[in-house]
Design an enzyme around this catalytic site. Structure first.
Site, PDB file in Angstrom:
ATOM      1  N   ASN A  10       0.757  -1.071  -0.021  1.00  0.00           N
ATOM      2  CA  ASN A  10       0.006   0.007   0.162  1.00  0.00           C
ATOM      3  C   ASN A  10       0.806   1.233   0.022  1.00  0.00           C
ATOM      4  O   ASN A  10       1.720   1.485   0.889  1.00  0.00           O
ATOM      5  CB  ASN A  10      -0.920  -0.138   1.236  1.00  0.00           C
ATOM      6  CG  ASN A  10      -1.740   1.315   1.341  1.00  0.00           C
ATOM      7  OD1 ASN A  10      -1.353   2.478   1.110  1.00  0.00           O
ATOM      8  ND2 ASN A  10      -3.037   1.034   1.788  1.00  0.00           N
ATOM      9  N   HIS A  13       0.928   6.401   1.796  1.00  0.00           N
ATOM     10  CA  HIS A  13       1.814   7.099   2.556  1.00  0.00           C
ATOM     11  C   HIS A  13       2.951   7.677   2.097  1.00  0.00           C
ATOM     12  O   HIS A  13       3.631   8.914   2.470  1.00  0.00           O
ATOM     13  CB  HIS A  13       2.054   6.453   3.999  1.00  0.00           C
ATOM     14  CG  HIS A  13       0.713   6.316   4.664  1.00  0.00           C
ATOM     15  ND1 HIS A  13      -0.172   7.100   4.940  1.00  0.00           N
ATOM     16  CD2 HIS A  13       0.164   5.193   5.154  1.00  0.00           C
ATOM     17  CE1 HIS A  13      -1.132   6.818   5.683  1.00  0.00           C
ATOM     18  NE2 HIS A  13      -1.210   5.685   5.587  1.00  0.00           N
ATOM     19  N   HIS A  46      -5.668   3.690  -1.436  1.00  0.00           N
ATOM     20  CA  HIS A  46      -6.708   4.142  -1.088  1.00  0.00           C
ATOM     21  C   HIS A  46      -7.104   5.348  -1.669  1.00  0.00           C
ATOM     22  O   HIS A  46      -6.442   6.399  -1.297  1.00  0.00           O
ATOM     23  CB  HIS A  46      -6.756   4.082   0.417  1.00  0.00           C
ATOM     24  CG  HIS A  46      -8.040   4.260   1.094  1.00  0.00           C
ATOM     25  ND1 HIS A  46      -8.305   4.021   2.511  1.00  0.00           N
ATOM     26  CD2 HIS A  46      -9.339   4.379   0.728  1.00  0.00           C
ATOM     27  CE1 HIS A  46      -9.571   4.453   2.724  1.00  0.00           C
ATOM     28  NE2 HIS A  46     -10.170   4.640   1.705  1.00  0.00           N
ATOM     29  N   ARG A  48      -9.452   8.192  -1.087  1.00  0.00           N
ATOM     30  CA  ARG A  48     -10.298   8.652  -0.056  1.00  0.00           C
ATOM     31  C   ARG A  48     -10.994   9.679  -0.393  1.00  0.00           C
ATOM     32  O   ARG A  48     -10.659  10.595  -1.701  1.00  0.00           O
ATOM     33  CB  ARG A  48      -9.274   9.056   1.213  1.00  0.00           C
ATOM     34  CG  ARG A  48      -8.826   8.048   2.062  1.00  0.00           C
ATOM     35  CD  ARG A  48      -8.156   8.568   3.311  1.00  0.00           C
ATOM     36  NE  ARG A  48      -9.391   8.677   4.226  1.00  0.00           N
ATOM     37  CZ  ARG A  48      -9.616   7.792   5.343  1.00  0.00           C
ATOM     38  NH1 ARG A  48      -8.879   6.825   5.536  1.00  0.00           N
ATOM     39  NH2 ARG A  48     -10.580   8.153   6.127  1.00  0.00           N
ATOM     40  N   ARG A  52      -6.953  12.795   0.888  1.00  0.00           N
ATOM     41  CA  ARG A  52      -5.606  13.327   1.588  1.00  0.00           C
ATOM     42  C   ARG A  52      -4.513  12.661   1.277  1.00  0.00           C
ATOM     43  O   ARG A  52      -3.411  13.061   1.712  1.00  0.00           O
ATOM     44  CB  ARG A  52      -6.127  13.022   3.074  1.00  0.00           C
ATOM     45  CG  ARG A  52      -5.944  11.660   3.515  1.00  0.00           C
ATOM     46  CD  ARG A  52      -6.235  11.417   4.983  1.00  0.00           C
ATOM     47  NE  ARG A  52      -7.497  11.497   5.325  1.00  0.00           N
ATOM     48  CZ  ARG A  52      -7.989  11.176   6.473  1.00  0.00           C
ATOM     49  NH1 ARG A  52      -7.181  10.234   7.272  1.00  0.00           N
ATOM     50  NH2 ARG A  52      -9.246  11.174   6.844  1.00  0.00           N
ATOM     51  N   GLU A  73      -8.683   0.477  -2.748  1.00  0.00           N
ATOM     52  CA  GLU A  73      -9.427   0.559  -1.510  1.00  0.00           C
ATOM     53  C   GLU A  73     -10.474   1.718  -1.883  1.00  0.00           C
ATOM     54  O   GLU A  73      -9.913   3.033  -2.181  1.00  0.00           O
ATOM     55  CB  GLU A  73      -8.816   0.814  -0.439  1.00  0.00           C
ATOM     56  CG  GLU A  73      -7.805  -0.440  -0.120  1.00  0.00           C
ATOM     57  CD  GLU A  73      -7.028  -0.121   0.717  1.00  0.00           C
ATOM     58  OE1 GLU A  73      -6.077  -1.343   1.263  1.00  0.00           O
ATOM     59  OE2 GLU A  73      -6.918   0.740   1.719  1.00  0.00           O
ATOM     60  N   THR A 103      -7.356   6.809  10.248  1.00  0.00           N
ATOM     61  CA  THR A 103      -7.040   5.859   9.202  1.00  0.00           C
ATOM     62  C   THR A 103      -8.345   4.784   9.374  1.00  0.00           C
ATOM     63  O   THR A 103      -9.163   5.339  10.063  1.00  0.00           O
ATOM     64  CB  THR A 103      -5.818   4.724   9.552  1.00  0.00           C
ATOM     65  OG1 THR A 103      -5.683   3.731   8.613  1.00  0.00           O
ATOM     66  CG2 THR A 103      -5.822   4.216  11.071  1.00  0.00           C
ATOM     67  N   THR A 104      -8.362   3.803   8.292  1.00  0.00           N
ATOM     68  CA  THR A 104      -9.652   3.020   8.281  1.00  0.00           C
ATOM     69  C   THR A 104      -9.817   2.173   9.734  1.00  0.00           C
ATOM     70  O   THR A 104      -8.973   1.201   9.920  1.00  0.00           O
ATOM     71  CB  THR A 104      -9.654   2.163   7.116  1.00  0.00           C
ATOM     72  OG1 THR A 104      -9.058   2.863   5.989  1.00  0.00           O
ATOM     73  CG2 THR A 104     -10.920   1.505   6.819  1.00  0.00           C
ATOM     74  N   GLU A 154     -11.450  -9.108   3.348  1.00  0.00           N
ATOM     75  CA  GLU A 154     -10.127  -8.764   3.648  1.00  0.00           C
ATOM     76  C   GLU A 154     -10.504  -8.764   5.227  1.00  0.00           C
ATOM     77  O   GLU A 154     -11.343  -7.816   5.621  1.00  0.00           O
ATOM     78  CB  GLU A 154      -9.630  -7.599   2.950  1.00  0.00           C
ATOM     79  CG  GLU A 154      -8.022  -7.139   3.878  1.00  0.00           C
ATOM     80  CD  GLU A 154      -7.373  -6.224   3.239  1.00  0.00           C
ATOM     81  OE1 GLU A 154      -7.510  -6.021   1.796  1.00  0.00           O
ATOM     82  OE2 GLU A 154      -6.628  -5.453   3.963  1.00  0.00           O
ATOM     83  N   HIS A 193      -3.804  -4.508   8.037  1.00  0.00           N
ATOM     84  CA  HIS A 193      -3.813  -3.158   8.611  1.00  0.00           C
ATOM     85  C   HIS A 193      -3.082  -3.433  10.038  1.00  0.00           C
ATOM     86  O   HIS A 193      -3.103  -4.112  10.813  1.00  0.00           O
ATOM     87  CB  HIS A 193      -5.376  -2.903   9.233  1.00  0.00           C
ATOM     88  CG  HIS A 193      -5.393  -1.375   9.217  1.00  0.00           C
ATOM     89  ND1 HIS A 193      -5.094  -0.776  10.635  1.00  0.00           N
ATOM     90  CD2 HIS A 193      -6.097  -0.427   8.334  1.00  0.00           C
ATOM     91  CE1 HIS A 193      -5.282   0.514  10.413  1.00  0.00           C
ATOM     92  NE2 HIS A 193      -5.678   0.980   9.147  1.00  0.00           N
ATOM     93  N   GLY A 215       1.012  -1.295   4.408  1.00  0.00           N
ATOM     94  CA  GLY A 215       1.461   0.030   3.844  1.00  0.00           C
ATOM     95  C   GLY A 215       2.228   0.941   4.847  1.00  0.00           C
ATOM     96  O   GLY A 215       3.550   1.108   4.676  1.00  0.00           O
TER      97      GLY A 215
HETATM   98  N1  PXP Z   1      -6.021  -2.952   4.090  1.00  0.00           N
HETATM   99  C1  PXP Z   1      -7.024  -1.970   4.228  1.00  0.00           C
HETATM  100  C2  PXP Z   1      -8.362  -2.387   3.470  1.00  0.00           C
HETATM  101  C3  PXP Z   1      -6.708  -0.705   4.395  1.00  0.00           C
HETATM  102  O1  PXP Z   1      -7.530   0.137   4.455  1.00  0.00           O
HETATM  103  C4  PXP Z   1      -5.537  -0.545   5.048  1.00  0.00           C
HETATM  104  C5  PXP Z   1      -4.842   0.987   5.270  1.00  0.00           C
HETATM  105  O2  PXP Z   1      -5.306   1.935   4.121  1.00  0.00           O
HETATM  106  C6  PXP Z   1      -4.395  -1.356   4.809  1.00  0.00           C
HETATM  107  C7  PXP Z   1      -4.690  -2.917   4.622  1.00  0.00           C
HETATM  108  C8  PXP Z   1      -2.903  -1.043   5.055  1.00  0.00           C
HETATM  109  O3  PXP Z   1      -2.638  -0.974   6.501  1.00  0.00           O
HETATM  110  P1  PXP Z   1      -1.485  -0.113   6.871  1.00  0.00           P
HETATM  111  O4  PXP Z   1      -1.049   1.078   6.402  1.00  0.00           O
HETATM  112  O5  PXP Z   1      -1.522   0.119   8.472  1.00  0.00           O
HETATM  113  O6  PXP Z   1      -0.406  -1.302   6.774  1.00  0.00           O
END
Ligand code: PXP
Length: 251
Positions: A10, A13, A46, A48, A52, A73, A103-104, A154, A193, A215
């Site tokens: 991901n 960032h 993602h 959004r 952002r 996403e 965050t999500t 997921e 996540h 990510g």
């Molecule tokens: N999976 C989903 C569905 C997410 O929304 C996110 C965060 O955007 C991630 C995975 C990755 O999470 P992290 O950035 O904490 O590794």
């Protein structure tokens, strides 16, 4: 390697840092190219509603310039549906979204949402997009995801990644049970996540999980050792955990 656990990197960032100064550097598409070379199996981004981090133009460029499958996403809104239908990523992962969140923060609640989610998922599926639903590892949510026609779920690993002590074992059990229930229901199971070098092993060892999306930690760790190194180390940690789990089972 047979049954290799897939890693979706991901790159949100990278865009967060770029946007802090409003210019073009660092470029998330360049990060995606590097991720491909470092062993990523897919790129996750993602888009959004408040843009952002990832922008519409990033999605367009990711589709045009990157060969790896793109997992987009997005919140299940009409605006995002139109964007997905325009860019046709390999996969869409439907996530909840609140503007004020950092965050999500939780999974999508799909229970009782069949009336509008089923046609929504169908429109994506009819366009050849593989739909996954980001949910808490909870049987009722998994059944609802199956009922609305999603082929993939997921599992949200946020509670696991924040847990400590006894709570950690309990959260890991929820993920193991969730992955088992997903398999029972015929759903492909992903997870993600908050995963790091330190906590990825037990999740990577869950046999029914076929993909992890990671990510924030990878991009943060890249500050110290570079993105190539952080992805390669994560890849190795995942492969080691999966090999150990498979070996332990067949021994
Ligand atoms: N999976 C989903 C569905 C997410 O929304 C996110 C965060 O955007 C991630 C995975 C990755 O999470 P992290 O950035 O904490 O590794």
């Amino acid at each position: 390697m047979p049954n290799r656990l897939r890693l979706g990197v991901n790159i949100d960032h990278v865009a967060t840092i770029r946007n802090a100064r409003g210019g073009a550097h660092p470029d998330p598409v360049r990060a995606a190219k590097l991720a491909a070379e470092a062993g990523a199996d897919g790129i996750t981004a993602h888009l959004r509603e408040d843009r952002r981090h990832i922008s519409d133009d990033d999605i367009r460029r990711l589709r045009r310039e990157i060969d790896l499958p793109l997992n987009l996403e997005m919140a299940p809104t009409e605006e995002m549906l139109q964007i997905a239908l325009t860019h046709r990523p390999h996969a869409v992962c439907l996530v909840p979204e609140r503007r004020e969140e950092r965050t999500t923060e939780g999974g999508l609640n799909v229970i009782g949402k069949g009336n509008w989610m089923t046609p929504y998922v169908r429109r994506l599926t009819d366009a050849g997009i593989r739909v996954s639903i980001f949910i808490e590892p909870n049987r009722a949510q998994l059944e609802a995801a199956r009922d609305i026609g999603a082929p993939v779920v997921e599992l949200h690993t946020g509670s696991y990644s924040h847990a400590a002590g006894e709570g950690l074992a309990k959260e890991l059990d929820r993920l193991v049970e969730g992955a088992r229930a997903a398999a029972d229901l015929g759903l492909e199971c992903h997870a993600g996540h908050g995963l790091t070098f330190d906590n990825v092993g037990p999740v990577a060892a869950i046999p029914n999980v076929v993909e992890l999306n990671i990510g924030h930690f990878l991009v943060g760790e890249a500050i110290f050792g570079g993105l190539d190194s952080s992805i390669r180390r994560m890849r190795a940690a995942m492969d080691r955990a999966r090999a150990d789990a498979t070996g332990a089972k067949s021994a």
